[in-house]
Scaffold this active site. Structure first.
Site, mmCIF file in Angstrom:
data_model
loop_
_atom_site.group_PDB
_atom_site.id
_atom_site.type_symbol
_atom_site.label_atom_id
_atom_site.label_comp_id
_atom_site.label_asym_id
_atom_site.label_seq_id
_atom_site.Cartn_x
_atom_site.Cartn_y
_atom_site.Cartn_z
ATOM 1 N N HIS A 147 1.993 -0.491 -1.018
ATOM 2 C CA HIS A 147 1.802 0.962 -0.951
ATOM 3 C C HIS A 147 2.925 1.664 -0.179
ATOM 4 O O HIS A 147 3.046 2.894 -0.264
ATOM 5 C CB HIS A 147 0.471 1.306 -0.290
ATOM 6 C CG HIS A 147 -0.732 0.910 -1.075
ATOM 7 N ND1 HIS A 147 -0.919 1.278 -2.396
ATOM 8 C CD2 HIS A 147 -1.811 0.159 -0.742
ATOM 9 C CE1 HIS A 147 -2.069 0.780 -2.824
ATOM 10 N NE2 HIS A 147 -2.622 0.094 -1.847
ATOM 11 N N HIS A 201 -5.534 -2.302 -6.341
ATOM 12 C CA HIS A 201 -5.007 -0.957 -6.110
ATOM 13 C C HIS A 201 -3.582 -0.873 -6.653
ATOM 14 O O HIS A 201 -2.802 -1.808 -6.513
ATOM 15 C CB HIS A 201 -5.000 -0.623 -4.617
ATOM 16 C CG HIS A 201 -6.349 -0.725 -3.978
ATOM 17 N ND1 HIS A 201 -6.807 -1.887 -3.381
ATOM 18 C CD2 HIS A 201 -7.343 0.181 -3.855
ATOM 19 C CE1 HIS A 201 -8.018 -1.684 -2.916
ATOM 20 N NE2 HIS A 201 -8.371 -0.443 -3.180
ATOM 21 N N ASP A 217 -2.962 -6.882 -7.462
ATOM 22 C CA ASP A 217 -3.849 -6.226 -6.502
ATOM 23 C C ASP A 217 -4.657 -5.159 -7.234
ATOM 24 O O ASP A 217 -4.161 -4.503 -8.155
ATOM 25 C CB ASP A 217 -3.005 -5.587 -5.397
ATOM 26 C CG ASP A 217 -3.833 -5.096 -4.220
ATOM 27 O OD1 ASP A 217 -3.824 -5.750 -3.169
ATOM 28 O OD2 ASP A 217 -4.493 -4.036 -4.354
ATOM 29 N N ASP A 269 -8.053 -8.648 -4.102
ATOM 30 C CA ASP A 269 -9.191 -7.745 -3.990
ATOM 31 C C ASP A 269 -9.755 -7.331 -5.342
ATOM 32 O O ASP A 269 -10.622 -6.452 -5.406
ATOM 33 C CB ASP A 269 -8.824 -6.509 -3.161
ATOM 34 C CG ASP A 269 -7.479 -5.913 -3.522
ATOM 35 O OD1 ASP A 269 -6.848 -6.376 -4.486
ATOM 36 O OD2 ASP A 269 -7.036 -4.980 -2.816
#
Length: 299
Positions: free
Chosen positions: A123, A162, A160, A243
């Site tokens: 991120h 996200h 991931d 995740d």
């Protein structure tokens, strides 16, 4: 052939705040699982060096690096609502980036490597820490591969749950890098639409929660096939967040640990070195199982 494990003890010293989901427990579980490894190939352990300034400065300006140093020097603090630091965090971030670089160099020399480190990175944009991430570890490593190791084409696959908004922002104007991300939509950080294509080098696969796990596996494989159609990478870097598994508290995908091994087994067919770098995943025992599962096909 050994699988190289590159990490640094500072990863355990970083803390993002009391009760924060990105805790040292997730890395401790991975390290415990790998130290009990009985997979098809031996593990070769390496302590990461701190990333070189030139490598990090290709990705992040001095103003960003100085802010991280200052926050750590005063004992820590929150950079935004989700992203915290303590006095060890800046050092951990520099060593996490160094571990990613080390994993890439070892993979190029011997085929496969994994960097189980924290804080995560996908991120982080050039000038902003966010989403638990301080430095963009995979982009630092990809730039080293391109600028120092002489590679011409690097593929980054981000599984991931996200979207790696920072990774996309940092590479979307660089045709030497292709970025594939499958992620839950809608979900933090709200980026990663399928029509975000960069210079034709971005392949986003936004998907809703709750689909059959076989659908997620097939959809990411299809995206990797599209990204490599007529474009042969010389290195695969995996943003290895765990995740997207069933039961993770921050998302709603349905994967199981063995699905990560299935992907890696399929991508071995690309015939290129593979380096993976830990991102998210917030149920420690499940993360440890998935981390071990994704290493099995690399042996």
């Amino acid at each position: 052939m050994a699988i190289h494990i590159v990490w640094h003890p500072s990863s355990l010293a970083h803390e993002a705040g009391p009760g924060h989901p990105e805790s040292r427990a997730r890395l401790e579980a991975i390290l415990h699982a790998l130290r009990a490894w009985s997979g098809p190939a031996p593990l070769a352990w390496h302590e990461a060096a701190r990333a070189e300034e030139q490598a990090v400065e290709r990705v992040h300006p001095q103003s960003h690096l100085q802010r991280l140093a200052e926050v750590s020097a005063r004992g820590g603090g929150f950079l935004d609502a989700d992203t915290g630091m303590n006095r060890h965090s800046a050092d951990a971030a520099w060593h996490a980036a160094g571990a990613a670089v080390g994993a890439v160099r070892l993979a190029l020399g011997d085929g496969a490597a994994f960097a189980p480190v924290r804080p995560p990175g996908h991120h982080a944009t050039a000038e902003r820490a966010m989403g638990f991430c301080l430095l963009n570890n995979v982009v630092v490593a990809a730039r080293v591969a391109l600028e120092e190791e002489g590679l011409a084409r690097v593929l980054i696959v981000d599984w991931d749950v996200h979207h790696g908004n920072g990774t996309q922002a940092l590479i979307e104007q660089d045709p030497r890098v292709r970025y594939v991300s499958m992620h839950q939509w809608p979900l933090y950080p709200g980026t990663g639409h399928a029509d975000e294509r960069g210079v034709g080098n971005v392949f986003n696969v936004p998907r809703p929660a709750g689909l059959p796990r076989t659908q997620y596996v097939a959809d990411l494989n299809d995206a990797v096939a599209r990204a490599t159609d007529g474009w042969a990478p010389e290195l695969l870097i995996i943003s290895a967040g765990f995740d997207a598994m069933s039961g993770d508290p921050l998302a709603g995908f349905t994967l199981e640990p063995e699905d990560y091994g299935s992907w890696v087994s399929d991508w071995r067919g690309l015939g290129v070195p593979i380096a993976s770098v830990l991102e998210g995943g917030y149920v420690p025992d499940r993360v440890a199982a998935a981390a071990a599962a994704h290493l099995g096909p690399l042996g």
